[in-house]
Design an enzyme around this catalytic site. Structure first.
Site, PDB file in Angstrom:
ATOM      1  N   TYR A 179     -61.210  71.645  37.966  1.00  0.00           N
ATOM      2  CA  TYR A 179     -60.707  73.019  37.898  1.00  0.00           C
ATOM      3  C   TYR A 179     -59.201  72.972  37.700  1.00  0.00           C
ATOM      4  CZ  TYR A 179     -58.770  72.819  42.644  1.00  0.00           C
ATOM      5  OH  TYR A 179     -58.036  72.496  43.745  1.00  0.00           O
ATOM      6  N   CYS A 180     -58.621  74.114  37.270  1.00  0.00           N
ATOM      7  CA  CYS A 180     -57.169  74.170  37.075  1.00  0.00           C
ATOM      8  C   CYS A 180     -56.636  75.503  37.597  1.00  0.00           C
ATOM      9  CB  CYS A 180     -56.811  73.920  35.618  1.00  0.00           C
ATOM     10  SG  CYS A 180     -57.677  75.013  34.467  1.00  0.00           S
ATOM     11  N   ARG A 181     -55.817  76.181  36.786  1.00  0.00           N
ATOM     12  CA  ARG A 181     -55.158  77.386  37.310  1.00  0.00           C
ATOM     13  C   ARG A 181     -56.031  78.620  37.271  1.00  0.00           C
ATOM     14  NH1 ARG A 181     -49.843  75.901  33.841  1.00  0.00           N
ATOM     15  NH2 ARG A 181     -48.875  74.490  35.334  1.00  0.00           N
TER      16      ARG A 181
END
Lengths: 224, 224
Positions: A179-181
Site C-alpha cells: 500500500y502507499c498514500r
DNA sequence: TGACTATTCAACTAATCAGTTGAATAGTAA
DNA sequence: TTACTATTCAACTGATTAGTTGAATAGTCA
C-alpha cells in the site's frame, strides 16, 4: 433591515467561499493530499507536485489564508502541515463526493489501471482479516518518513525506489500486499508491477493511512 | 512512467477541483444553502439570493457541471435541487470547517447579532427536551413550502411575513421557540424581535432542518 | 396553430487568478 | 559580522471567471 441582512449574507458566504477558492486548483488539492500524509517542506512539496518552488510557495500561502494549512519553522526549512484532523477529513469527504458524483473520475482510473494491467485491489476488510496470517506480508512502499509518521500495524517499510535492492529479502512463498498514500498515489502500483515481474504473488491495497485512520483503525507510529 | 503518472495525477486532481471551483463563489454557496431546504425554481432562487435571473441561471449551470445540483422541468418552471443527501452533508461539512477555522465568521455573527440585540439561541438539546411541554410552542417561520417539505415534529407553520397578522392566535403564557433555515437565515431573528416587542416570551433555535436531519432526528413531512 | 413566458444562451467588459522570473528577506553557520 | 541558503515577495503575461444585457429557445396553454 433588508439592506443589512443582504450585507450580512454577502459577508458570511464570502468567508465560506475562501475555502472554496482554496480548493479550486488541482495543484492545491494535490498539496493537501500530500500533507495529509504528514508535514513537509516547501521544497519537497514542490518536487512531489511538479511545481516551481515559488509557485508552490504561493499556493501554500493561499491555502494558509484559508486556514487549511499552517507553517512551522525549523532551522533553514519551513514545514507545512494540516492544522488538525478536520481538514484531512474534509479533503477525504471532497474526494469521496467526487468519486461518487463525477463519472469522469472512474473513467480516468479505469483507463490508467487497464493500461498498466493492474488487478482489482484488495478491500480494507480483506486486509484486516489477513494481517495476522503467517503467509502474508504487508509492505508500506512510501518514503521512510511517512512510514515513521504512521503505518498499518505489522507493515514493513520498503520504499518503492529501494524495492529492487530488497527483493532478495522477500519470500516467494508469502503473499505480498503493498500500500502507499492512497488511491491516487502510484507507488503501490509500481511496486506490485515489479514484484509480479519477478514472480512474486503481490496485490495492492489502494487506500492510505488517512482513510485507515478515518475508519477508526489503529495506526502504528515510529520505526516499526 | 513518470510522465504518465504526472498526467494521471493532473487529470484526477483536475476533476476534484471542479467541485472546488463550484464552491469558490459566495453566491453559489448561498444557492446551495437555499437548495438544502428543498427544490426551487430559478426565479425564486434569483430573488432570494439577490441575483438577476440570467446570472442565477449561469451559476446554477456551473453547479450542475460539478454535479452538485440537478434540474427537473415541471410545466413552465425548471426546478433545481440537490441530487442527494451527500451534497447537503458536504455543504454542512464545509460550513462547519469555516465556522471552526475562519475566525472572521464568528466576528461577523457577533457583530450582526449584537447590533440587533439578539440573545443566545437555545441549544438543540434544550429544544428536544422542551418539544413536548405544554407551555412551549415551536414556530417554523419559513415559507410554507419549506415547512411542507420537512419540519421539526409538532412545530407550527407561521411564515415570518404572516407573523404580524397571526399574533392574536398566540398566547402570552406560552414560551415561543422560533427556527428557520439555519444560522445564516434571519427569519427567526426577525420573528423573535417582533414577538418580544409585543411582549411575548420568545427565543430562537438557530439550526435548520438539514442540521436536524444530519443529527439523525425525526422530520415531519406535509401540512403538519 | 399562435401567443405567451420562463429559462437559457451569446457576446462583451472588468476583475481575478495561475504561473514565471528575478530580486528581497529571514534565518543559519562559521 | 559575513557568507550562505531556503523561502517569500513583486511584477508581469496570459488565461479564466463574474456579471450585465439583449436575443433565442423551449415549453405551455388557449
Amino acid at each position: 433591515m433588508f439592506r443589512q441582512s443582504r450585507m450580512f449574507k454577502d459577508e458570511i458566504y464570502k468567508q465560506f467561499s475562501r475555502i472554496g477558492k482554496a480548493l479550486a486548483s488541482p495543484k492545491r488539492l494535490e498539496l493537501l493530499d500530500l500533507l495529509s500524509q504528514g508535514e513537509r517542506t516547501v521544497e519537497k512539496l514542490a518536487r512531489e507536485a511538479s511545481l516551481s518552488i515559488a509557485n508552490c510557495s504561493k499556493h501554500l500561502q493561499l491555502l494558509r489564508e484559508a486556514r487549511l494549512v499552517e507553517a512551522r519553522r525549523e532551522g533553514l526549512y519551513v514545514f507545512y502541515r494540516l492544522p488538525d484532523d478536520a481538514v484531512g477529513a474534509f479533503w477525504l469527504a471532497l474526494r469521496r463526493l467526487g468519486e461518487e458524483r463525477l463519472t469522469e473520475v472512474e473513467g480516468i482510473l479505469k483507463n490508467y489501471f487497464q493500461l498498466h494491467g493492474e488487478l482489482k485491489p484488495i478491500s480494507r476488510q480483506e486486509l484486516i482479516e489477513r494481517i495476522g496470517e503467517k503467509r502474508v506480508v504487508v509492505l508500506d512502499v512510501r518514503p521512510v518518513e511517512e512510514y515513521t509518521a504512521g503505518h498499518v500495524p505489522s507493515a514493513v517499510s520498503v520504499p518503492v525506489d529501494k524495492l529492487q535492492r530488497r527483493l532478495s529479502k522477500l519470500s516467494r512463498d508469502q503473499e505480498i500486499i503493498a500500500y502507499c498514500r492512497g488511491p491516487y498515489c502510484l507507488f503501490a502500483v509500481r511496486a506490485v508491477a515489479l514484484l509480479r515481474r519477478r514472480g512474486f504473488k503481490a496485490r495492492r491495497y489502494q487506500e492510505g493511512i488517512p482513510e485507515w485512520k478515518a475508519a477508526g483503525l489503529p495506526v502504528a507510529v515510529g520505526e516499526g
